[in-house]
Design a protein around this motif. Structure first.
Motif, PDB file in Angstrom:
ATOM      1  N   TYR A   4       0.497  -1.818  -0.346  1.00 42.87           N
ATOM      2  CA  TYR A   4       0.105  -0.012   0.094  1.00 42.87           C
ATOM      3  C   TYR A   4       0.948   1.538   0.007  1.00 42.87           C
ATOM      4  O   TYR A   4       0.911   2.575  -1.238  1.00 42.87           O
ATOM      5  CB  TYR A   4      -0.883  -0.152   1.404  1.00 42.87           C
ATOM      6  N   VAL A   5       2.073   1.074   0.307  1.00 39.74           N
ATOM      7  CA  VAL A   5       3.096   2.668   0.749  1.00 39.74           C
ATOM      8  C   VAL A   5       3.927   2.322  -0.723  1.00 39.74           C
ATOM      9  O   VAL A   5       3.788   3.948  -0.858  1.00 39.74           O
ATOM     10  CB  VAL A   5       4.018   2.408   2.151  1.00 39.74           C
ATOM     11  N   ILE A   6       3.977   1.767  -1.001  1.00 38.63           N
ATOM     12  CA  ILE A   6       4.958   1.990  -2.421  1.00 38.63           C
ATOM     13  C   ILE A   6       3.549   1.954  -3.269  1.00 38.63           C
ATOM     14  O   ILE A   6       3.982   2.854  -4.377  1.00 38.63           O
ATOM     15  CB  ILE A   6       5.417   0.574  -2.572  1.00 38.63           C
ATOM     16  N   GLY A   7       2.107   0.750  -3.371  1.00 33.44           N
ATOM     17  CA  GLY A   7       1.531   1.422  -4.435  1.00 33.44           C
ATOM     18  C   GLY A   7       1.186   3.197  -4.522  1.00 33.44           C
ATOM     19  O   GLY A   7       0.654   4.487  -5.877  1.00 33.44           O
ATOM     20  N   SER A   8       1.324   3.803  -3.223  1.00 34.32           N
ATOM     21  CA  SER A   8       0.429   4.960  -3.050  1.00 34.32           C
ATOM     22  C   SER A   8       1.988   6.365  -3.406  1.00 34.32           C
ATOM     23  O   SER A   8       1.382   7.074  -4.284  1.00 34.32           O
ATOM     24  CB  SER A   8       0.642   5.295  -1.452  1.00 34.32           C
ATOM     25  N   TYR A   9       3.284   5.895  -3.242  1.00 32.35           N
ATOM     26  CA  TYR A   9       3.861   6.221  -4.313  1.00 32.35           C
ATOM     27  C   TYR A   9       3.981   6.929  -4.752  1.00 32.35           C
ATOM     28  O   TYR A   9       4.230   7.798  -6.137  1.00 32.35           O
ATOM     29  CB  TYR A   9       5.333   5.852  -2.548  1.00 32.35           C
ATOM     30  N   MET A  10       3.775   4.932  -5.737  1.00 32.75           N
ATOM     31  CA  MET A  10       3.489   5.615  -7.107  1.00 32.75           C
ATOM     32  C   MET A  10       2.475   6.251  -8.566  1.00 32.75           C
ATOM     33  O   MET A  10       2.369   6.979  -9.011  1.00 32.75           O
ATOM     34  CB  MET A  10       3.278   3.960  -7.445  1.00 32.75           C
ATOM     35  N   LEU A  11       1.312   6.128  -7.267  1.00 31.69           N
ATOM     36  CA  LEU A  11       0.229   7.322  -7.719  1.00 31.69           C
ATOM     37  C   LEU A  11       0.913   8.568  -7.153  1.00 31.69           C
ATOM     38  O   LEU A  11       0.169   9.122  -8.633  1.00 31.69           O
ATOM     39  CB  LEU A  11      -1.374   6.631  -6.970  1.00 31.69           C
ATOM     40  N   PHE A  12       0.900   8.896  -6.550  1.00 31.64           N
ATOM     41  CA  PHE A  12       1.734  10.264  -6.679  1.00 31.64           C
ATOM     42  C   PHE A  12       3.029  10.855  -7.892  1.00 31.64           C
ATOM     43  O   PHE A  12       2.788  11.929  -8.102  1.00 31.64           O
ATOM     44  CB  PHE A  12       2.125  11.377  -5.223  1.00 31.64           C
ATOM     45  N   ALA A  13       3.742   9.542  -7.568  1.00 27.52           N
ATOM     46  CA  ALA A  13       4.770  10.091  -9.166  1.00 27.52           C
ATOM     47  C   ALA A  13       4.014  10.216 -10.338  1.00 27.52           C
ATOM     48  O   ALA A  13       4.337  10.938 -10.808  1.00 27.52           O
ATOM     49  CB  ALA A  13       5.887   8.934  -8.603  1.00 27.52           C
ATOM     50  N   ARG A  14       3.484   9.448 -10.705  1.00 24.64           N
ATOM     51  CA  ARG A  14       2.098   9.181 -11.444  1.00 24.64           C
ATOM     52  C   ARG A  14       1.117  10.898 -12.173  1.00 24.64           C
ATOM     53  O   ARG A  14       0.787  11.075 -13.095  1.00 24.64           O
ATOM     54  CB  ARG A  14       1.362   7.839 -12.067  1.00 24.64           C
ATOM     55  N   LEU A  15       0.992  11.127 -10.654  1.00 23.83           N
ATOM     56  CA  LEU A  15      -0.143  12.298 -11.192  1.00 23.83           C
ATOM     57  C   LEU A  15       1.248  13.737 -11.470  1.00 23.83           C
ATOM     58  O   LEU A  15       1.209  14.221 -11.788  1.00 23.83           O
ATOM     59  CB  LEU A  15      -0.875  11.929  -8.888  1.00 23.83           C
ATOM     60  N   ALA A  16       1.843  13.477 -10.831  1.00 25.60           N
ATOM     61  CA  ALA A  16       3.398  14.783 -11.114  1.00 25.60           C
ATOM     62  C   ALA A  16       3.258  14.532 -11.562  1.00 25.60           C
ATOM     63  O   ALA A  16       3.536  15.670 -12.158  1.00 25.60           O
ATOM     64  CB  ALA A  16       4.303  14.414  -9.036  1.00 25.60           C
ATOM     65  N   LEU A  17       4.002  13.591 -12.576  1.00 23.18           N
ATOM     66  CA  LEU A  17       4.762  13.450 -13.799  1.00 23.18           C
ATOM     67  C   LEU A  17       3.638  14.069 -14.311  1.00 23.18           C
ATOM     68  O   LEU A  17       3.849  14.949 -15.591  1.00 23.18           O
ATOM     69  CB  LEU A  17       5.138  11.630 -14.283  1.00 23.18           C
ATOM     70  N   GLY A  18       1.812  13.649 -14.544  1.00 24.03           N
ATOM     71  CA  GLY A  18       0.737  14.168 -15.581  1.00 24.03           C
ATOM     72  C   GLY A  18       0.835  15.445 -15.526  1.00 24.03           C
ATOM     73  O   GLY A  18       1.014  15.979 -16.226  1.00 24.03           O
ATOM     74  N   LEU A  19       1.134  15.882 -14.353  1.00 23.66           N
ATOM     75  CA  LEU A  19       0.893  17.723 -14.592  1.00 23.66           C
ATOM     76  C   LEU A  19       2.232  18.574 -14.819  1.00 23.66           C
ATOM     77  O   LEU A  19       1.697  19.418 -15.386  1.00 23.66           O
ATOM     78  CB  LEU A  19       0.855  17.745 -12.277  1.00 23.66           C
ATOM     79  N   VAL A  20       3.267  17.764 -14.348  1.00 24.13           N
ATOM     80  CA  VAL A  20       4.229  18.464 -15.206  1.00 24.13           C
ATOM     81  C   VAL A  20       4.279  17.979 -16.636  1.00 24.13           C
ATOM     82  O   VAL A  20       4.507  19.661 -18.141  1.00 24.13           O
ATOM     83  CB  VAL A  20       5.458  17.272 -14.757  1.00 24.13           C
ATOM     84  N   VAL A  21       3.889  17.017 -17.535  1.00 22.27           N
ATOM     85  CA  VAL A  21       3.473  17.119 -18.837  1.00 22.27           C
ATOM     86  C   VAL A  21       2.211  17.931 -19.608  1.00 22.27           C
ATOM     87  O   VAL A  21       2.450  18.551 -20.232  1.00 22.27           O
ATOM     88  CB  VAL A  21       3.660  15.187 -19.534  1.00 22.27           C
TER      89      VAL A  21
END
Length: 47
Positions: A6-23
């Motif tokens: 769950y911790v790894i999943g939440s970090y991966m979700l945050f990374a995807r969200l941040a990358l999406g916002l940057v793009v």
């Protein structure tokens, strides 16, 4: 250690969200600069 996925999943979700916002932001900024150059002759100095 059952909470680790769950911790790894939440970090991966945050990374995807941040990358999406940057793009998304970079594409919108590029489009806005192109539109500004089209309507304002003084905007020729923009990248």
């Amino acid at each position: 250690m059952t909470h680790l996925p769950y911790v790894i999943g939440s970090y991966m979700l945050f990374a995807r969200l941040a990358l999406g916002l940057v793009v998304s932001t970079s594409l919108r900024l590029r489009l806005a600069a192109r539109r500004l150059r089209a309507i304002d002759p003084r905007a020729q100095d923009l990248p």
